[in-house]
Design a protein around this motif. Structure first.
Motif, PDB file in Angstrom:
ATOM      1  N   ARG A 180      17.048  12.402   0.798  1.00 29.69           N
ATOM      2  CA  ARG A 180      15.626  12.687   0.596  1.00 29.69           C
ATOM      3  C   ARG A 180      15.054  11.825  -0.528  1.00 29.69           C
ATOM      4  O   ARG A 180      13.952  11.288  -0.417  1.00 29.69           O
ATOM      5  N   ARG A 181      15.806  11.677  -1.603  1.00 31.07           N
ATOM      6  CA  ARG A 181      15.307  10.858  -2.711  1.00 31.07           C
ATOM      7  C   ARG A 181      15.176   9.400  -2.310  1.00 31.07           C
ATOM      8  O   ARG A 181      14.225   8.719  -2.710  1.00 31.07           O
ATOM      9  N   GLN A 182      16.122   8.908  -1.530  1.00 35.23           N
ATOM     10  CA  GLN A 182      16.021   7.531  -1.053  1.00 35.23           C
ATOM     11  C   GLN A 182      14.766   7.338  -0.207  1.00 35.23           C
ATOM     12  O   GLN A 182      14.020   6.366  -0.387  1.00 35.23           O
ATOM     13  N   LEU A 183      14.543   8.252   0.710  1.00 34.70           N
ATOM     14  CA  LEU A 183      13.371   8.132   1.584  1.00 34.70           C
ATOM     15  C   LEU A 183      12.076   8.322   0.810  1.00 34.70           C
ATOM     16  O   LEU A 183      11.064   7.683   1.115  1.00 34.70           O
ATOM     17  N   GLN A 184      12.077   9.208  -0.167  1.00 36.40           N
ATOM     18  CA  GLN A 184      10.880   9.384  -0.989  1.00 36.40           C
ATOM     19  C   GLN A 184      10.559   8.114  -1.765  1.00 36.40           C
ATOM     20  O   GLN A 184       9.394   7.714  -1.885  1.00 36.40           O
ATOM     21  N   ALA A 185      11.609   7.456  -2.308  1.00 36.62           N
ATOM     22  CA  ALA A 185      11.391   6.191  -3.013  1.00 36.62           C
ATOM     23  C   ALA A 185      10.874   5.131  -2.052  1.00 36.62           C
ATOM     24  O   ALA A 185       9.966   4.350  -2.388  1.00 36.62           O
ATOM     25  N   ALA A 186      11.429   5.084  -0.840  1.00 38.30           N
ATOM     26  CA  ALA A 186      10.953   4.124   0.157  1.00 38.30           C
ATOM     27  C   ALA A 186       9.513   4.412   0.559  1.00 38.30           C
ATOM     28  O   ALA A 186       8.698   3.488   0.727  1.00 38.30           O
ATOM     29  N   LEU A 187       9.190   5.689   0.722  1.00 38.03           N
ATOM     30  CA  LEU A 187       7.821   6.069   1.085  1.00 38.03           C
ATOM     31  C   LEU A 187       6.833   5.647   0.013  1.00 38.03           C
ATOM     32  O   LEU A 187       5.766   5.091   0.309  1.00 38.03           O
ATOM     33  N   ALA A 188       7.181   5.893  -1.255  1.00 42.45           N
ATOM     34  CA  ALA A 188       6.282   5.497  -2.344  1.00 42.45           C
ATOM     35  C   ALA A 188       6.107   3.982  -2.383  1.00 42.45           C
ATOM     36  O   ALA A 188       4.989   3.471  -2.588  1.00 42.45           O
ATOM     37  N   THR A 189       7.184   3.251  -2.175  1.00 39.00           N
ATOM     38  CA  THR A 189       7.102   1.788  -2.204  1.00 39.00           C
ATOM     39  C   THR A 189       6.203   1.269  -1.094  1.00 39.00           C
ATOM     40  O   THR A 189       5.306   0.442  -1.332  1.00 39.00           O
ATOM     41  N   VAL A 190       6.425   1.747   0.130  1.00 39.48           N
ATOM     42  CA  VAL A 190       5.619   1.279   1.256  1.00 39.48           C
ATOM     43  C   VAL A 190       4.166   1.724   1.111  1.00 39.48           C
ATOM     44  O   VAL A 190       3.235   0.956   1.415  1.00 39.48           O
ATOM     45  N   ALA A 191       3.948   2.940   0.628  1.00 37.26           N
ATOM     46  CA  ALA A 191       2.568   3.438   0.480  1.00 37.26           C
ATOM     47  C   ALA A 191       1.783   2.601  -0.518  1.00 37.26           C
ATOM     48  O   ALA A 191       0.643   2.186  -0.254  1.00 37.26           O
ATOM     49  N   VAL A 192       2.377   2.332  -1.671  1.00 35.43           N
ATOM     50  CA  VAL A 192       1.678   1.531  -2.684  1.00 35.43           C
ATOM     51  C   VAL A 192       1.487   0.103  -2.192  1.00 35.43           C
ATOM     52  O   VAL A 192       0.415  -0.499  -2.370  1.00 35.43           O
ATOM     53  N   GLY A 193       2.541  -0.469  -1.558  1.00 31.71           N
ATOM     54  CA  GLY A 193       2.406  -1.822  -1.027  1.00 31.71           C
ATOM     55  C   GLY A 193       1.348  -1.913   0.059  1.00 31.71           C
ATOM     56  O   GLY A 193       0.571  -2.872   0.112  1.00 31.71           O
ATOM     57  N   ALA A 194       1.308  -0.906   0.938  1.00 31.13           N
ATOM     58  CA  ALA A 194       0.297  -0.892   2.001  1.00 31.13           C
ATOM     59  C   ALA A 194      -1.100  -0.772   1.422  1.00 31.13           C
ATOM     60  O   ALA A 194      -2.039  -1.446   1.883  1.00 31.13           O
ATOM     61  N   LEU A 195      -1.249   0.072   0.406  1.00 31.97           N
ATOM     62  CA  LEU A 195      -2.564   0.199  -0.228  1.00 31.97           C
ATOM     63  C   LEU A 195      -2.986  -1.120  -0.865  1.00 31.97           C
ATOM     64  O   LEU A 195      -4.141  -1.557  -0.731  1.00 31.97           O
ATOM     65  N   GLY A 196      -2.031  -1.771  -1.547  1.00 34.56           N
ATOM     66  CA  GLY A 196      -2.351  -3.068  -2.144  1.00 34.56           C
ATOM     67  C   GLY A 196      -2.717  -4.095  -1.093  1.00 34.56           C
ATOM     68  O   GLY A 196      -3.657  -4.882  -1.280  1.00 34.56           O
ATOM     69  N   GLY A 197      -1.973  -4.108   0.023  1.00 35.48           N
ATOM     70  CA  GLY A 197      -2.294  -5.048   1.086  1.00 35.48           C
ATOM     71  C   GLY A 197      -3.660  -4.790   1.688  1.00 35.48           C
ATOM     72  O   GLY A 197      -4.425  -5.726   1.941  1.00 35.48           O
ATOM     73  N   ALA A 198      -3.963  -3.501   1.892  1.00 30.43           N
ATOM     74  CA  ALA A 198      -5.266  -3.164   2.469  1.00 30.43           C
ATOM     75  C   ALA A 198      -6.400  -3.577   1.540  1.00 30.43           C
ATOM     76  O   ALA A 198      -7.430  -4.115   1.988  1.00 30.43           O
ATOM     77  N   VAL A 199      -6.234  -3.340   0.248  1.00 28.17           N
ATOM     78  CA  VAL A 199      -7.264  -3.759  -0.716  1.00 28.17           C
ATOM     79  C   VAL A 199      -7.387  -5.277  -0.714  1.00 28.17           C
ATOM     80  O   VAL A 199      -8.482  -5.833  -0.853  1.00 28.17           O
ATOM     81  N   ARG A 200      -6.236  -5.940  -0.537  1.00 24.81           N
ATOM     82  CA  ARG A 200      -6.232  -7.407  -0.613  1.00 24.81           C
ATOM     83  C   ARG A 200      -6.961  -8.053   0.563  1.00 24.81           C
ATOM     84  O   ARG A 200      -7.588  -9.115   0.398  1.00 24.81           O
ATOM     85  N   PHE A 201      -6.909  -7.440   1.760  1.00 23.99           N
ATOM     86  CA  PHE A 201      -7.544  -8.111   2.905  1.00 23.99           C
ATOM     87  C   PHE A 201      -8.777  -7.387   3.439  1.00 23.99           C
ATOM     88  O   PHE A 201      -9.352  -7.812   4.448  1.00 23.99           O
ATOM     89  N   THR A 202      -9.202  -6.288   2.809  1.00 24.52           N
ATOM     90  CA  THR A 202     -10.370  -5.553   3.301  1.00 24.52           C
ATOM     91  C   THR A 202     -11.574  -5.807   2.389  1.00 24.52           C
ATOM     92  O   THR A 202     -11.474  -5.618   1.170  1.00 24.52           O
TER      93      THR A 202
END
Length: 679
Positions: A180-202
């Motif tokens: 669960r901790r591994q997946l939570q860390a992965a979720l946080a990483t992808v969520a923040v990266g996705a938000l940054g990507g969306a801000v970067r191209f929107t």
């Protein structure tokens, strides 16, 4: 020169720089040092795209060459688009356990296909990329904004898909805390990266505040570092800790070293007015020469903090295994049990040894519950324990196929246990071997120092053999002439023996004269004594001048004394030391060696055949004492050889003891009778 940049652009480039560094470090660390798997390959791809994207942006912003600007602009678009496609790829790879479903494979393939389609216009014609604002790609009556917004929606959809895969896996993790901790860390990483990507191209932030989106991507890279090393997504806890310490400290050290070389080279060039890279050339040669010892020192300091770790790493190197990424077999037991629980939906699993002691466990296991499975842990015909599995959470029984899979799992776990035990044995053997090697090297160093010290300290000093005929050597040469030109050598030898035997007590002139010149009148005897004393002093101190008495023989309290520092070695002292060592030793073989050494030193009666002094009453008491000690030695040797079953050697010792004692030695007679060797 780095141009002056507005604050927002400077922030953007700083964020890109940090992203490139982190992505490069993480990508290489994971792909090179963790076992090959779909997850490591996906992680390597996304970090490659991130690094390429950030470096392209940095070069594009700082370069004013048109061709470089066009190439880096294309690289930026391609890398940015493929980062988006790689996001669901890494999400599926991390969250999926076992084979991917057809839908998952289709999802990843579609993501990369869409990224490829989107990159074609921007590479072929930079003025026709998928963007909301012109210049952008247009097709017939369809406005370019439609393609731009469609591409934005598709990218956001890919990000949402990636998050969805991880969330589904998180729900299936159940009570597995580590998973669960591994997946939570992965979720946080992808969520923040996705938000940054969306801000970067929107729009509109993509046009005005690019630094904000890039900064979020940098934060995602930092979270990825946490996920890799703290939550061990790709490594076990042990491997993650080793890899993090070694990689980080090694990178900092290499960076500092390269910076020092470049800086020193620039200073030398400026000072000498030359353009040859002398410092860098010499530095590279020194690096090649010193790399192995420096790397070994760094490895011992960073990784081998305990003797156990050092021994285990020696074993890994002997096996050709990578020290950083190799996982101890025992470290795989708990993850394997957790995987079994997740795959089969079990309430719990555990391993116990043959002594019923717990080895590893995961989940809750009720041994009294029905439908549980117990499988022996057997490898190479040796039973190592038992694998105990609880019932399924669904309440359904195990199928025959599942039982066969569990048997395979039990064989794997038994093999891991056996391998762990074998590695432990080899580690201990290597540790002992290293200790023995270190002891030999230490003994060799001590021997070298002792020989050097002996050679230096014994120079000009005497080696005295007094057990048997008196023999004295200086620097390996036998002293044959004891007296000077006006003194007899036999009288000087007798005087030396007298003073040697008396030691600290010394001897008076009257005693010496009475021993050596008993029938000579006082005046002539006194003259002969002083001539002999002078000749002996010259023999003992060859560099002494006539008017200088020297220190070899001193006179105080009306007695003459031989300087103890003149004697480098004395067989009597060595004989007694060997006897004492034999008595103190608790090891039979070692004691026997000491006794044999003492036996070899005893060549005969003390000061036998020494002129004048050897036949005097002065020597008899000590001679008898040493003879008795030698008889005791022979009896002890005979007893030890008899205990070892070496009857001939024992009988020889007892016979020699009788001979030395004058054939009147009841203990030797009894022993020879016992051995059947009496004559």
């Amino acid at each position: 020169m780095v141009p002056d940049l507005p604050p927002r652009e400077a922030l953007e480039l700083a964020a890109h720089g940090a992203t490139a560094v982190l992505a490069t470090w993480l990508g290489l660390t994971v792909t090179v040092r963790s076992p090959a798997s779909p997850a490591t390959r996906a992680f390597g791809l996304i970090t490659l795209f991130l690094t390429s994207w950030s470096l392209a942006v940095i070069v594009q912003r700082l370069s004013d060459v048109p061709l470089v600007d066009r190439v880096t602009n294309s690289v930026e678009d391609v890398a940015a688009f493929f980062v988006v496609a790689a996001t669901p790829h890494i999400a599926i790879a991390v969250s999926a356990e076992g084979r991917w479903s057809g839908w998952q494979r289709l999802n990843v393939a579609a993501a990369y296909a869409l990224a490829l389609v989107a990159t074609i216009p921007s590479v072929v014609n930079p003025e026709a990329k998928f963007a909301v604002t012109p210049p952008h790609f247009e097709l017939a009556a369809i406005p370019g904004e439609v393609f731009g917004w469609a591409w934005i929606v598709i990218r956001i959809g890919l990000f949402a898909t990636a998050l969805g895969w991880i969330i589904v896996a998180l729900r299936k993790a159940g009570g597995d805390v580590a998973r669960r901790r591994q997946l939570q860390a992965a979720l946080a990483t992808v969520a923040v990266g996705a938000l940054g990507g969306a801000v970067r191209f929107t729009p509109p932030l993509s046009d005005t505040d690019r630094w904000l989106g890039v900064s979020l991507v940098t934060l995602a890279a930092i979270l990825a570092t946490y996920a890799v090393f703290a939550q061990r997504i790709f490594f076990s806890a042990e491997v993650a800790g080793r890899t993090f310490r070694y990689s980080l400290i090694g990178a900092l050290g290499v960076t500092a070293y390269v910076g020092l070389l470049v800086g020193a080279d620039r200073l030398v060039r400026d000072a000498l007015g030359i353009e040859l890279p002398l410092v860098i050339a010499i530095g590279l040669v020194a690096t090649v020469a010193l790399w192995e010892p420096a790397a070994g020192l760094a490895r011992r300091w960073i990784l081998e903090r305990t003797p156990r770790e050092a021994a285990y790493h020696r074993l890994l190197r002997a096996l050709g295994e990578p020290v950083l990424s190799a996982q101890a077999p025992a470290g795989s037991l708990h993850p394997a049990l957790a995987r079994l629980n997740r795959s089969f939906g079990l309430t719990g699993a555990r391993m116990v040894g043959t002594d019923a002691q717990l080895i590893a466990a995961d989940g809750r296991l009720d041994l009294d519950a029905p439908l549980g499975v117990r499988l022996p842990l057997v490898t190479d015909g040796q039973r190592l324990g038992e694998l105990q599995l609880g019932p399924k959470r669904s309440g359904l029984p195990y199928t025959s196929d599942e039982v066969e899979l569990l048997r395979l799992a039990a064989a794997y776990l038994a093999g891991s246990l056996r391998l762990a035990a074998a590695e432990q044995e080899q580690v201990e053997a290597l540790d002992r071997l290293s200790a023995e090697r270190a002891d030999v090297l230490t003994t060799g160093s001590a021997l070298h120092a002792a020989l050097a010290g002996e050679a230096e300290g014994a120079a000009g000093r005497l080696k005295v053999f007094a057990l048997g005929p008196l023999r004295v050597e200086r620097d390996g040469e036998l002293i044959r002439q004891w007296g000077g030109a006006k003194a007899g050598t036999r009288q000087a030898e007798a005087l030396f023996a007298f003073l040697l035997d008396r030691g600290e007590r010394g001897a008076g002139k009257d005693e010496i004269v009475e021993l050596i010149w008993p029938d000579v009148d006082l005046d002539r005897a006194d003259l002969a004594f002083h001539r002999t004393l002078g000749g002996l002093r010259t023999t003992l101190e060859p560099g002494r001048r006539g008017g200088n008495r020297g220190q070899a023989i001193t006179f105080h309290n009306d007695r003459y004394h031989l300087d103890p520092a003149l004697i480098a070695w004395n067989d009597v002292t060595a004989f007694e030391a060997a006897m004492a060592a034999a008595g103190a030793s608790g090891e039979p073989h070692e004691a026997l060696a000491h006794l044999e050494h003492a036996r070899s030193l005893y060549r005969g009666d003390y000061l036998d055949d020494c002129p004048f002094y050897g036949d005097s009453e002065y020597v008899e008491e000590r001679r008898a004492l040493l003879r008795g000690r030698f008889v005791d030695l022979l009896l002890a040797l005979g007893d030890r050889y008899e205990a070892r079953g070496d009857r001939p050697a024992a009988a020889a010792c007892f016979r020699q003891a009788r001979l030395v004692a004058g054939n009147d030695l009841p203990p030797a007679d009894e022993a020879l009778t016992r051995l059947g060797a009496a004559t």
